[in-house]
Each structure stands twice: as structure tokens, then as C-alpha cells.
Design a protein around this motif. Sequence first.
Motif, PDB file in Angstrom:
ATOM      1  N   THR A 194      -8.332   1.151   0.787  1.00  0.00           N
ATOM      2  CA  THR A 194      -8.831  -0.032   1.398  1.00  0.00           C
ATOM      3  C   THR A 194     -10.363   0.198  -0.367  1.00  0.00           C
ATOM      4  OG1 THR A 194     -10.394   2.376   1.920  1.00  0.00           O
ATOM      5  CG2 THR A 194      -9.658   1.055   3.124  1.00  0.00           C
ATOM      6  N   THR A 195      -8.958   1.195  -1.540  1.00  0.00           N
ATOM      7  CA  THR A 195     -10.301   0.843  -2.386  1.00  0.00           C
ATOM      8  C   THR A 195      -9.519  -0.249  -3.458  1.00  0.00           C
ATOM      9  OG1 THR A 195      -8.467   2.651  -3.143  1.00  0.00           O
ATOM     10  CG2 THR A 195     -10.396   3.245  -2.531  1.00  0.00           C
ATOM     11  N   TYR A 196      -8.861  -1.039  -2.835  1.00  0.00           N
ATOM     12  CA  TYR A 196      -7.864  -2.443  -3.559  1.00  0.00           C
ATOM     13  C   TYR A 196      -9.432  -3.543  -4.525  1.00  0.00           C
ATOM     14  CZ  TYR A 196      -4.634   0.527  -3.317  1.00  0.00           C
ATOM     15  OH  TYR A 196      -2.932   1.698  -3.533  1.00  0.00           O
ATOM     16  N   GLY A 197     -10.607  -3.375  -3.764  1.00  0.00           N
ATOM     17  CA  GLY A 197     -10.392  -4.605  -3.604  1.00  0.00           C
ATOM     18  C   GLY A 197     -10.483  -5.801  -2.776  1.00  0.00           C
ATOM     19  N   GLY A 198     -10.289  -4.950  -1.605  1.00  0.00           N
ATOM     20  CA  GLY A 198      -9.294  -6.803  -1.265  1.00  0.00           C
ATOM     21  C   GLY A 198      -7.913  -7.091  -1.510  1.00  0.00           C
ATOM     22  N   HIS A 205       0.517  -0.884   0.025  1.00  0.00           N
ATOM     23  CA  HIS A 205       0.242   0.047   0.348  1.00  0.00           C
ATOM     24  C   HIS A 205       0.876   1.741   0.042  1.00  0.00           C
ATOM     25  CE1 HIS A 205       0.970  -0.082   3.799  1.00  0.00           C
ATOM     26  NE2 HIS A 205       1.073   1.624   4.208  1.00  0.00           N
ATOM     27  N   GLN A 206       0.407   2.611  -0.060  1.00  0.00           N
ATOM     28  CA  GLN A 206       1.098   3.796  -0.210  1.00  0.00           C
ATOM     29  C   GLN A 206       0.048   4.423   1.062  1.00  0.00           C
ATOM     30  OE1 GLN A 206      -0.470   7.079  -3.049  1.00  0.00           O
ATOM     31  NE2 GLN A 206       1.505   6.250  -3.925  1.00  0.00           N
ATOM     32  N   ASP A 207       1.223   5.348   1.879  1.00  0.00           N
ATOM     33  CA  ASP A 207       0.590   5.541   2.623  1.00  0.00           C
ATOM     34  C   ASP A 207      -0.180   7.580   2.949  1.00  0.00           C
ATOM     35  OD1 ASP A 207       1.596   4.363   4.341  1.00  0.00           O
ATOM     36  OD2 ASP A 207       3.169   5.118   5.497  1.00  0.00           O
ATOM     37  N   TYR A 208       0.505   7.513   1.858  1.00  0.00           N
ATOM     38  CA  TYR A 208      -0.328   9.552   1.393  1.00  0.00           C
ATOM     39  C   TYR A 208      -1.681   9.134   1.693  1.00  0.00           C
ATOM     40  CZ  TYR A 208      -0.985  14.029  -0.646  1.00  0.00           C
ATOM     41  OH  TYR A 208      -1.792  15.128  -1.103  1.00  0.00           O
ATOM     42  N   ILE A 209      -2.646   9.034   1.256  1.00  0.00           N
ATOM     43  CA  ILE A 209      -3.934   9.220   1.107  1.00  0.00           C
ATOM     44  C   ILE A 209      -4.812   8.773   2.848  1.00  0.00           C
ATOM     45  CG2 ILE A 209      -5.241   7.163   1.017  1.00  0.00           C
ATOM     46  CD1 ILE A 209      -5.514  10.019  -0.946  1.00  0.00           C
ATOM     47  N   THR A 210      -3.832   8.632   3.310  1.00  0.00           N
ATOM     48  CA  THR A 210      -4.161   8.385   4.750  1.00  0.00           C
ATOM     49  C   THR A 210      -4.562   9.606   5.493  1.00  0.00           C
ATOM     50  OG1 THR A 210      -3.544   5.899   4.842  1.00  0.00           O
ATOM     51  CG2 THR A 210      -4.091   6.630   7.369  1.00  0.00           C
ATOM     52  N   PHE A 211      -2.941  10.649   5.538  1.00  0.00           N
ATOM     53  CA  PHE A 211      -3.315  11.626   6.017  1.00  0.00           C
ATOM     54  C   PHE A 211      -3.322  13.319   6.125  1.00  0.00           C
ATOM     55  CE2 PHE A 211       1.131   9.029   5.925  1.00  0.00           C
ATOM     56  CZ  PHE A 211       0.792   7.781   8.182  1.00  0.00           C
ATOM     57  N   ALA A 212      -4.405  13.239   4.853  1.00  0.00           N
ATOM     58  CA  ALA A 212      -5.334  13.895   4.596  1.00  0.00           C
ATOM     59  C   ALA A 212      -4.976  15.099   4.613  1.00  0.00           C
ATOM     60  CB  ALA A 212      -7.044  13.992   5.729  1.00  0.00           C
ATOM     61  N   VAL A 213      -3.518  15.216   4.457  1.00  0.00           N
ATOM     62  CA  VAL A 213      -2.823  17.051   3.704  1.00  0.00           C
ATOM     63  C   VAL A 213      -2.887  17.173   1.953  1.00  0.00           C
ATOM     64  CG1 VAL A 213      -1.112  16.103   5.969  1.00  0.00           C
ATOM     65  CG2 VAL A 213      -0.514  15.284   3.499  1.00  0.00           C
ATOM     66  N   ASP A 214      -2.285  18.614   2.311  1.00  0.00           N
ATOM     67  CA  ASP A 214      -2.362  19.268   0.418  1.00  0.00           C
ATOM     68  C   ASP A 214      -0.962  18.421  -0.147  1.00  0.00           C
ATOM     69  OD1 ASP A 214      -0.862  20.561   1.918  1.00  0.00           O
ATOM     70  OD2 ASP A 214      -1.579  21.989   0.972  1.00  0.00           O
ATOM     71  N   ARG A 215      -0.259  18.770   0.822  1.00  0.00           N
ATOM     72  CA  ARG A 215       0.933  18.477  -0.372  1.00  0.00           C
ATOM     73  C   ARG A 215       2.056  16.936   0.036  1.00  0.00           C
ATOM     74  NH1 ARG A 215       2.517  24.164   1.278  1.00  0.00           N
ATOM     75  NH2 ARG A 215       0.636  24.094   0.832  1.00  0.00           N
ATOM     76  N   THR A 216       2.977  16.498  -0.615  1.00  0.00           N
ATOM     77  CA  THR A 216       3.720  15.362  -0.743  1.00  0.00           C
ATOM     78  C   THR A 216       5.319  16.165   0.082  1.00  0.00           C
ATOM     79  OG1 THR A 216       4.524  15.512  -2.742  1.00  0.00           O
ATOM     80  CG2 THR A 216       3.055  14.207  -1.896  1.00  0.00           C
ATOM     81  N   GLY A 217       5.886  15.248   0.367  1.00  0.00           N
ATOM     82  CA  GLY A 217       6.857  15.748   1.352  1.00  0.00           C
ATOM     83  C   GLY A 217       7.124  14.902   2.798  1.00  0.00           C
ATOM     84  N   GLY A 218       5.753  14.243   2.570  1.00  0.00           N
ATOM     85  CA  GLY A 218       6.055  13.484   4.351  1.00  0.00           C
ATOM     86  C   GLY A 218       6.587  12.392   4.270  1.00  0.00           C
ATOM     87  N   MET A 219       7.429  11.699   5.327  1.00  0.00           N
ATOM     88  CA  MET A 219       8.271  10.295   5.636  1.00  0.00           C
ATOM     89  C   MET A 219       7.183   9.851   6.971  1.00  0.00           C
ATOM     90  SD  MET A 219      11.652  11.846   4.271  1.00  0.00           S
ATOM     91  CE  MET A 219      11.271  13.519   5.219  1.00  0.00           C
ATOM     92  N   THR A 220       7.664   8.388   6.209  1.00  0.00           N
ATOM     93  CA  THR A 220       7.495   7.313   8.685  1.00  0.00           C
ATOM     94  C   THR A 220       9.388   6.515   8.188  1.00  0.00           C
ATOM     95  OG1 THR A 220       5.464   7.356   7.815  1.00  0.00           O
ATOM     96  CG2 THR A 220       6.868   5.800   9.264  1.00  0.00           C
ATOM     97  N   PHE A 221       9.291   7.743   9.293  1.00  0.00           N
ATOM     98  CA  PHE A 221      10.981   6.667  10.003  1.00  0.00           C
ATOM     99  C   PHE A 221      10.731   5.567  10.489  1.00  0.00           C
ATOM    100  CE2 PHE A 221      11.981  10.369   9.240  1.00  0.00           C
ATOM    101  CZ  PHE A 221      13.661  10.405   8.841  1.00  0.00           C
TER     102      PHE A 221
END
Length: 284
Positions: free
Chosen positions: A192-196, A146-162
Amino acid sequence: MDAVTGLRSPCRLVTSEEVEHLREHGWVQLKRFVDPDVLSRMLELARTKMGDDADSNPLKAGMAAATDGEAKGALAYFNAERSGGLASPVLRPLIDEIGKSATKLLNRRANDGSPVGTRYYNDFFVPKLPSTKSSRHGGNGATAFHQDYITFAVDRTGGMTFWIPLEPYGPEAGTMSFVNGSHRLGVLGDYTTYGGGDALGAFPELRELEMSEQVTYALGDITVHTHLTIHGAGANMMDRPRWGYLLVVQPEDVCWNGSPCPNFDHTDMAPWAALNDERFPLIG
């Protein structure tokens, strides 16, 4: 050792080579990054909050125990518990020190040429529970790609997880793999949009990219991935928890995009409001 205070730093600073690896691949392993003494105190704190089995923390609101011993509404891939890092004498020094590396990894410049800094967004203890045992909280399955971006409800990329393992782990613990270069494909939707299924099934072009091996972490090693990088993990095949801690950071100019979000209270916020109050302090 800090040259000004004379105190031992909880972690080192990233190198230019590590910054380049993140830019190229969308993730990077930082070897011997965190002081083992700090990891020991983090593990003690996590066990105090969650029990030695990582499954004894209180059930969240709305999670009812099912007849098979697993919690309805739980995450399948780990048991997340807020760690309260901003107020923690163990975690806050590490968060602040990581902020310096996060700003280097973000590698953005403002109009005046100064570096764009990074903000704290949230932090959690995230033990993956043994797949061979039932669990009150769930959290004992594989992590679908999966990809994390959409989970965080932010308007721009650049976020990271350590992502910081609190002990040495290899693939048998359910460590992560990354799709190299997947961060260049843009936003690929919510899991959740990947159909399982997972992102690899929903976007066949991802299968044309190289997959990293499951990461092996020596004590003190961590990984960092961007919120556009596709990643997943196997199940924990050990007979004990895979203890982990994650710190999520965002660019200092990040704004809420107006979408519902479980990560922070936006009751009194307007869409496109900057995340710049005391909940999201600058750390780098």
C-alpha cells in the motif's frame, strides 16, 4: 505411504535440491507434491464454502456491493476465504505433513543443534476470479508485485507461503512469477506504500534481477516462497475460477511485533509476545 501407520501420505517430503533452490532463489516449485485425491477433496470443500463460481460466499463485514457489481474494500487479486484448516479432517493432515517440509525448507538450527521447527499461521482458499466477469467480491484482477513479510506483523523472517493450486493451471489462469534472489534485499515495505504502483516501480534495483516465467502447474505441483520474495501474478483470463489454497507458516520462535494485524486477535497480547498458543500450533 507412511511406514509406521501404513496410511497414504497427503504429500511427499521436500528434497535437498528443493531446499537449496529456495535458499538460492527465494522460491521453489515442488512437482507432484500433493496427492491428487487430496486436491480433489480440497476442491470439493472450497466449492461447498464458496460456490462453483468461487464468488458465492458471504461478503465480509464492511464490504458493500458497488454499483458496478464489484465489492468495495475487497482484494483486487483473489477472493480469500478462511478455510478452517486446523479443524478440517481434509486439510489438517495435509497441514501437519507440510510442516515437516517447512522445517526442512526453513533450514535453521537452535543452539543445541536441533532443527528450528515451524508453526501454522493461517490458511485460506484463494480463488482468482475471471477477469472478464464482474464479481461481488472483487478478486478478478492482476496481482501487483509485492512482498508478504510486513503483512504478518511478526518480528523475524523465515516465514513461507505454500501456494497450492487445486487444478492444473498455466499462465492464462494468472499464475505467479517470482523475482529470483529478491529475498536477499531485505524488507521492502507494504504494497500500500507504493503509490498505486508495485514493488518493481518502487525499487528499480529489482529490475536488475532475473524474473521467473509464470509458473505452469501440473496436478499436484505447488510453489513455496519466502515472505521476503517479491512476486506477482497476471489476471485470470479463463472463463472460470483459478482455485487455490495457501498455507502460511512461521518459525517456531516467532513473536508478534506489536503492529495492528488483521490476521489474528491480539487484543489481550503484549508486543513481542510469542505466537505459541493453540492458534499457532507447531506443525514441524
